[in-house]
Write an enzyme that holds these catalytic residues in place. Structure first.
Site, PDB file in Angstrom:
ATOM      1  CD  GLU A   1      -3.234   0.696   2.107  1.00 12.88           C
ATOM      2  OE1 GLU A   1      -2.965   1.171   3.226  1.00 12.88           O
ATOM      3  OE2 GLU A   1      -4.313   0.136   1.865  1.00 12.88           O
TER       4      GLU A   1
ATOM      5  CG  HIS B   1       6.991 -29.232   3.527  1.00 15.70           C
ATOM      6  ND1 HIS B   1       7.576 -30.433   3.225  1.00 15.70           N
ATOM      7  CD2 HIS B   1       7.646 -28.755   4.619  1.00 15.70           C
ATOM      8  CE1 HIS B   1       8.525 -30.695   4.114  1.00 15.70           C
ATOM      9  NE2 HIS B   1       8.588 -29.687   4.969  1.00 15.70           N
TER      10      HIS B   1
ATOM     11  CE  LYS C   1     -11.297   2.417   1.191  1.00 20.04           C
ATOM     12  NZ  LYS C   1     -10.681   3.303   2.152  1.00 20.04           N
TER      13      LYS C   1
END
Ligand code: F6P
Length: 552
Positions: A353, A384, A512
């Site tokens: 950000e 793994h 938004k």
């Protein structure tokens, strides 16, 4: 072309990259037995080993000129002194003031902000300690057993990461929960087992307008009222941390329970502020002070240590080297400490950000790449899962490895095995395995020439994969504070070099805004045709399916 890429120094770095890109670290280590001594730094109990990187003295010499060229020292002073370096929001950037232990004033708009910071911290400590010592009583005079932090982004990831990291220092009979997702499952799953009489909520939101947080806060309030039959005594159960005190009051939180933060603290840098209330409740004010002290020591180191011995500066320069010259798109962060399992998630926001920007401080599109894709996982689990790509994939993924010398309980059987993996992986990534080594192994295993020829290409590991290792004694509050601050400053240095503002986040606004409009469209049953065909199609399909479901 930008100032950065047209500079003579950038061209020298380009030329140097051409010289070094085929040099293998194995050869660098074979030729120079002192790489570890030369390319590692120490700060208190933290050892930063950056010797397993594709660098030599010339690389560092050039990269260090870069920080001089951009006047990094000047920028560091600007940040610490409260110059409004967040130039698109016209704000100072002063998370460092939140952990300042000195006695020199820090001025913002003509006022020393330290007294206010310390006063607010005192209020946080008082509330947290009264909950921890069971003096704070709920509506039915019972002590608090569960605290729920409702917040998202910086109002969530930092507190969650720290609380998890310092889990051994938390109280066993006081649970701290974190709710961030607007998906009702998050809050419902959390509240399902909680008793409203013994639950305390913290609504953490710098702006107090973030949809996810406000919807969850409303649900929490309704849950409390439904369960207890009224909102009487709600003050015993709800608090807020915000820079928007008026909105918190409007929400119904009493001023005594509202803790302030300031516009000069960025959300992703705010865990040191009252946003850390959930942390203080979890670990206590003394340990929180240690967290601050650890960060402050790094602040001092960052501000006063010559750049070539400065850990965040070296971290940042290596990132630039891979990002801008090797064209690495990513950076992996791999903690080998279970308690750091939320660290990669926290760092993703802090780094991406901050430095995921494509326009420079002069408003010009950049002609170089900026912040990397940060990803990570607990190191052992990652071995793994995705280490195969790190070892033999076609992408270069520089990795940071973090590991403790001692674990909390330090059962030798576990810890030695864990650490053997740390050292083995960094060595394997660096050295790889040559054709000669693989052939010798296969001969020893009794394979014939034809089998060896067939298997050889698959078993060769190219190596030359860079890692930097951060070893610390043990994961206590102070060391954690230091580690977080190292990364914060690394991000800052990179932002300065890339000439971007690391402290705004305009990119998240569009989604938004659109969501606000789309929410209205979802509440209306008519089909939509205002968007592109994909968005219309998805919305209409969703609405139709909901309708069909309702009619069942
Ligand atoms: O949407 C991104 C963001 O603005 C982050 O920068 C911030 O940490 C998060 O949302 C939460 O914001 P607030 O604390 O204002 O609710």
């Amino acid at each position: 072309m930008s100032r950065l890429t047209q500079s003579e120094l950038w061209s020298s770095l380009d030329r140097h990259y051409d010289e070094i890109k085929h040099v293998h670290m194995r050869d660098l280590f074979d030729k120079d037995g002192s790489r570890f001594e030369k390319y590692s730094l120490k700060l208190n109990d933290i050892l930063y080993d950056y010797s397993k990187n594709r660098i030599n003295d010339e690389t560092l010499n050039l990269l260090l000129q870069l920080v001089d060229e951009v006047d990094l020292s000047g920028w560091i002073e600007k940040m610490f002194k409260g110059v409004p370096i967040n130039n698109t929001e016209y704000r100072a950037v002063l998370h460092t003031a939140l952990r300042d232990q000195g006695d020199q004033p820090i001025m913002v708009n003509g006022c020393d902000i330290l007294p206010e910071i310390r006063e607010e911290r005192e209020r946080v400590n008082l509330l947290a300690e009264s909950i921890r010592t069971r003096k704070w009583l709920g509506a039915t005079n019972q002590a608090i057993t569960d605290v729920v932090n409702i917040g998202i982004g910086g109002s969530h990831l930092g507190p969650l990461m720290v609380t998890e990291a310092l889990r051994p220092h938390t109280l066993h009979d006081l649970n701290v929960h974190f709710v961030s997702n607007i998906d009702e499952n998050h809050i419902n799953d959390t509240l399902e087992y909680l008793n409203p009489e013994t639950t305390f909520f913290i609504i953490s939101s710098k702006t107090f307008t973030t949809q996810d947080t406000m919807v969850n806060a409303e649900t929490a309030r309704q849950w409390y009222i439904n369960k207890l039959g009224s909102d009487e005594c709600i003050d015993r159960h709800f608090s807020a941390v915000t820079s928007n005190v008026e909105l918190a009051k409007e929400f119904g939180i009493t001023e005594d329970n509202i803790f302030k933060m300031w516009d000069w603290v960025g959300g992703r840098y705010s865990l040191w502020s009252a946003i850390g209330l959930s942390i203080v409740i979890a670990i206590g004010s003394k340990k929180f002070d240690e967290l601050l002290a650890g960060a402050y020591e790094v602040d001092q180191h960052f501000r006063h240590t010559p750049l070539e011995k400065n850990i965040p500066v070296m971290m940042a320069l290596l990132g630039i080297w891979y990002n801008n010259f090797f064209e690495a798109q990513t950076m992996a962060v791999l903690p080998y400490d279970q308690h750091l399992h939320r660290f990669p998630g926290y760092l993703q926001q802090a780094d991406m950000e901050s430095n995921g920007k494509d326009v420079d401080r002069q408003g010009e599109a950049v002609d170089y790449t900026t912040g990397p894709v940060v990803f990570g996982e607990i190191g052992i689990a990652a071995q793994h899962a995705f280490f195969q790509l790190l070892h033999q994939g076609t992408k270069l993924v520089p990795a940071d490895i973090l590991a403790p010398v001692y674990s909390f309980r330090c059962i030798a059987r576990h810890h030695q095995a864990l650490m053997s993996n740390v050292f083995a992986q960094t060595e394997a990534l660096m050295r790889g395995k040559t054709e000669a080594e693989v052939t010798a192994e296969l001969i020893a295993d009794g394979l014939d020439d034809a089998q060896i020829k067939q298997l050889l290409p698959y078993k060769v590991l190219p190596g030359n994969r860079p890692t930097s290792t951060i070893l610390f004694d043990t994961l206590n509050a102070k060391t954690l504070g230091s580690i977080i601050a190292l990364y914060e400053h690394k991000i800052f240095v990179q932002g300065v070099i890339w000439n971007i503002n690391s402290f705004d986040q305009w990119g998240v606004e569009l989604g938004k805004q659109l969501a606000k409009n789309i929410l209205q469209e979802l509440n209306d049953i008519e089909p939509i045709d205002k968007h592109d065909s994909s968005t219309n199609g998805l919305i209409n399909y969703y609405k139709q399916r909901r309708q069909q479901n309702l009619q069942k």
